[in-house]
Design an enzyme around this catalytic site. Sequence first.
Site, PDB file in Angstrom:
ATOM      1  CG  LEU A   1      -1.829  -1.186   1.428  1.00 20.51           C
ATOM      2  CD1 LEU A   1      -2.264  -1.299   2.871  1.00 20.51           C
ATOM      3  CD2 LEU A   1      -3.031  -1.052   0.514  1.00 20.51           C
ATOM      4  CG  ASP A   2       1.407   5.656  -2.096  1.00 19.52           C
ATOM      5  OD1 ASP A   2       2.565   5.839  -1.697  1.00 19.52           O
ATOM      6  OD2 ASP A   2       0.652   6.573  -2.469  1.00 19.52           O
ATOM      7  CE  LYS A   3       3.033   8.953   4.374  1.00 20.27           C
ATOM      8  NZ  LYS A   3       2.131  10.138   4.456  1.00 20.27           N
TER       9      LYS A   3
ATOM     10  CB  ALA B   1      -3.416  -0.391  -3.224  1.00 19.51           C
TER      11      ALA B   1
END
Length: 768
Positions: A456-458, A660
């Site tokens: 996951l990107d932040k 994502a």
Amino acid sequence: MDNTTLPRHAVQRTFRIATMDCPVEEGEIRRALEAVPGIQALRFQLGARTLGITAPEDVLARALEVIRQTGFDPKPLAASLAAVRVVHEHTHTQHGENACCSGQAHGPAPGADPRAPSSTTHEHGPGDDLHDHAHAPDGRWGLARLLGALALAILAEGIHYFTPETIFFKGLGMGLAALAIALSGFETYAKGLSALRRGRLNINALMAVAVTGAFLIGQWPEAAMVMALYAIAELIEARSVDRARNAIQGLLALAPAQAHVQQADGRWAHMPAEQVALHALVRVRPGERLPLDGVVTEGRTTIDQAPVTGESLPVDKAPGDVVFAGTVNGAGELTFRVTAQAQDTTLARIIHAVEQAQGSRAPTQRFVDRFASVYTPAVFVIALAVAVLGPWAGGWTALEALYKALVLLVIACPCALVISTPVTVVSALANAARQGVLIKGGVHLENARRIRVVALDKTGTVTQGRPRLVDWTGWDGERTTTAGGDVLAVAQALATRSDHPVSQAIVQGLQGEPQTGTTPMVAELEALPGKGLAAMVGGVRHMLGNHRLAHEQGHCNAALEAELARHEQAGRTVTLLISAQGVKAIFAVADTLKDSSTEAVAELTALGIRTVMLSGDNQATAAFVARQAGIQQAQGALLPEDKLAALQRLRAAHGPVAMAGDGINDAPALAQADLGIAMGAAGTDIAMEAADMVIMNDDLRRVPAAIRLSRKTWAVLWQNIILALGIKAVFLVLALAGSATMWMAVFADMGASLLVVANGLRLLRARA
């Protein structure tokens, strides 16, 4: 592709072929057209039952004649002033070619988006019949014809069983049976004979041979009943299949055909939505649907965005907010400026995405097609062996052996098997789309169930993506100072030139702060991927970037490191204003978790999936946010190439990986991941193009929901395969044992088809 890019003298034409509704028909047409030299491109859209051909005019005429000889009737799509022009950009060549259903399909064809990727021009005007029936183009008369054929077949059966064996009654019964076969089997015979001439074994060929053989050996009542029942079952099946294929069709009606538009003289007038120009002002009254995408200029209201984003609750809208075509306005009047024409709206792109996904075959579907290509000829050979060797090996009479062989021919049809996969996949894709998840093909739908790690990107994925400036100070090389107005002016001038959420937070946070002089000029702007940006501001080179950039420039010392660590440990993202003399100011931006993130991570964990944060932000901030969300591992300070390397390590250690994200920096990782997932609401166009799945409302809970849907789809696919093959196996044994009749074979074949279709359609309503 426009006509200027076509080979010389070539034209593009699109034709609707009402009886082309499954891969076998596409395969037959494709193979027939291989013999026509000069065709430059073929573009099949099974969902819409259209074929686009690029060829010179004389070659096009020959191609159409070949298609008609094959047993199909291509009709040009009529153009009209109100037509919706659909220009595709590439050619589809990925449909199967194995025996399936008869093509007696019914119901509306899905609409198509002008941005659809194939080089066809589709023009659907108001006069086009998008609801014609393949088996019964004349609607109710077609159904009446089939029911009439069934009644004649029943009369033939009655005459056979209850009247004396006289020439008159036998002739009458045979005549009624022949009429029943003609009424119900005309299309089947036309396409079956065409297939036999080309040496192809599909259900039409098998049924034509079986019914004709049964009639000739004296089983004319059964032949008539079999053909009538088969045709009616095909009609029911085709309508059921269209329910899945056209599940997304209802979206077409969501966007109104008319828009209330401000004219050049200031008047407001209604006009066709497809004629509204970009940047025009459109007014929407309370309770109306929005005809186009845009940005609100006047008014405040709430809008139901469920058709586009899947959000269950209405969303507040005010000037500056984005609105979508097909959504429903609440209690307030709204005026918005158009940002996308009718063919380019988000709704149109959703429809197109689902249509294109329907044309992309899942791995299971490819397996089934390969199996069917072997299964049908194998059973045909067995039937031939039974007819030839039965009297010698089994002690049957010649008529008994021939009858058993004809029963086997009906059983040889793999219709239930082949149709089970596309119906299931399309139902799942439509279900996902209605929940605001666009999956770009059956292969990605199936791949989702294999995922073992979700990276996951932040910013914008786990967090809101709308950070705010919480602290800023000047820096004199050893300690914080008050940031002067000139420093703030330079920082704001640089931040204004970036669309990154952190930069925008700095711009908004500095609004209203005292600054000296006029806004400085920015020149020679340069993006520094993963680090920030640089430019000449007021004639002096400045950089606005992260901790990594300061370190690379040699401006970090113990005091600065300590100050940055203080912010990072608090979960803040730090941006530095840097010149040749060193760091001039520090800006701390904080982001907050999305409401859905913690729940989404918990759901992924419950599914046995590992979660990892891959962020371009510093390690401390990434770790802080990961702990808040319950993410198991966090890696910060990653450049785009670092994210690629991280994905490779995760794949090697744990298995297939999903990524994502929403930014340009995430696009390479989205493209390389086993499943790329883009956040559609806040995401960039590049990220959404690179991704395999798009979450339209940025709700991270859609990710575990999509994985659950994928697992459920996989289960239904194999239920259907086992069901179809199991029924075939049982009746194959019964036929060889002499216990199966043609009636039973037809009921077995069509019953299995209806069962697998009904099972697949359950996914239309499944809640993942």
